[in-house]
Scaffold this motif. Structure first.
Motif, short mmCIF file in Angstrom:
data_model
loop_
_atom_site.label_atom_id
_atom_site.label_comp_id
_atom_site.label_asym_id
_atom_site.label_seq_id
_atom_site.Cartn_x
_atom_site.Cartn_y
_atom_site.Cartn_z
N UNK A 33 1.00 8.06 9.01
CA UNK A 33 0.61 7.61 7.67
C UNK A 33 1.85 7.06 6.96
N UNK A 34 1.62 6.30 5.91
CA UNK A 34 2.71 5.76 5.09
C UNK A 34 2.75 6.49 3.76
N UNK A 35 3.94 6.63 3.24
CA UNK A 35 4.10 7.27 1.94
C UNK A 35 3.50 6.36 0.87
N UNK A 83 -0.57 -6.37 -2.24
CA UNK A 83 -0.44 -7.46 -1.25
C UNK A 83 -1.62 -7.58 -0.30
N UNK A 84 -2.44 -6.56 -0.19
CA UNK A 84 -3.54 -6.57 0.77
C UNK A 84 -4.23 -5.22 0.82
N UNK A 85 -4.04 -4.50 1.94
CA UNK A 85 -4.69 -3.19 2.06
C UNK A 85 -3.91 -2.28 2.99
N UNK A 86 -4.22 -0.99 2.86
CA UNK A 86 -3.73 0.04 3.78
C UNK A 86 -4.93 0.88 4.16
N UNK A 87 -5.16 1.04 5.47
CA UNK A 87 -6.24 1.89 5.98
C UNK A 87 -5.57 2.99 6.80
N UNK A 88 -5.83 4.24 6.42
CA UNK A 88 -5.28 5.38 7.15
C UNK A 88 -6.44 6.16 7.75
N UNK A 89 -6.49 6.19 9.08
CA UNK A 89 -7.56 6.87 9.82
C UNK A 89 -6.95 8.08 10.53
#
Length: 182
Positions: A19-21, A47-53
């Protein structure tokens, strides 16, 4: 906070096995879905999106962002400029599969405004964020992310518009567990 888009020439697509902080990006919208076998968090960012699965002991984090965005180097599975059209996939431990198709599509001004209007005025079940105008165009960019969950998989469809460049970014990603994910 001013929320305008970067230029499309500055976009990049990354996938991490971590995951990203959340302090690495400006968050505008968030949705979290928990199923028996996995959970997914979808963030619309500046800027766009972050998807954390997360599922089957794995974490996969997909990021559509500016190439100038400082991101970790550790556990980066994929790093590509977001240009043209590209399909990628990864097979991970625990039977986890990740597939994505992303494309940057320059369109005519008429087509761009039709898409922009359809996204901005339609009833949506997904996440929608309207960005501020950049000054050059009267209308700001839009980001729309739709989440379709199944028992062993989730399909993410994202559309990001870039009015200054008459461009649309489309990303479709499938996160699944096992060979017969449904």
């Amino acid at each position: 906070m001013l929320s305008v888009r970067p230029k499309v020439a500055e976009l990049a697509f990354h996938v991490f096995s971590r995951s990203l902080h959340p302090e690495l990006y400006a968050l505008h919208q968030r949705r979290r879905v928990e199923r028996t076998d996995y959970e997914v968090q979808v963030d619309i960012t500046n800027c766009g999106h972050v998807v954390t699965w997360r599922g089957a002991g794995m974490t996969i984090c997909e990021v559509a962002t500016s190439a100038q965005q400082p991101l970790p180097k550790r556990r980066c599975l994929l790093s590509r400029p977001l240009k043209g059209s590209r399909t990628e996939r990864a097979e991970c431990r625990g039977g986890v599969q990740y597939k994505t198709h992303f494309q940057l599509e320059p369109v005519s001004p008429d087509m761009f405004w039709m898409v922009q209007q359809q996204l901005g005025t339609g009833q949506t079940e997904g996440l929608l964020h309207r960005f501020d105008a950049s000054g050059r165009m009267a209308l700001g960019a839009l980001s729309y992310v739709n989440v379709e969950t199944r028992r062993k998989s989730v399909l993410i469809q994202a559309i990001h518009t870039f009015p200054d460049d008459y461009a649309i970014v489309k990303v479709e990603s499938l996160f699944s567990i096992g060979d017969n994910a449904k």
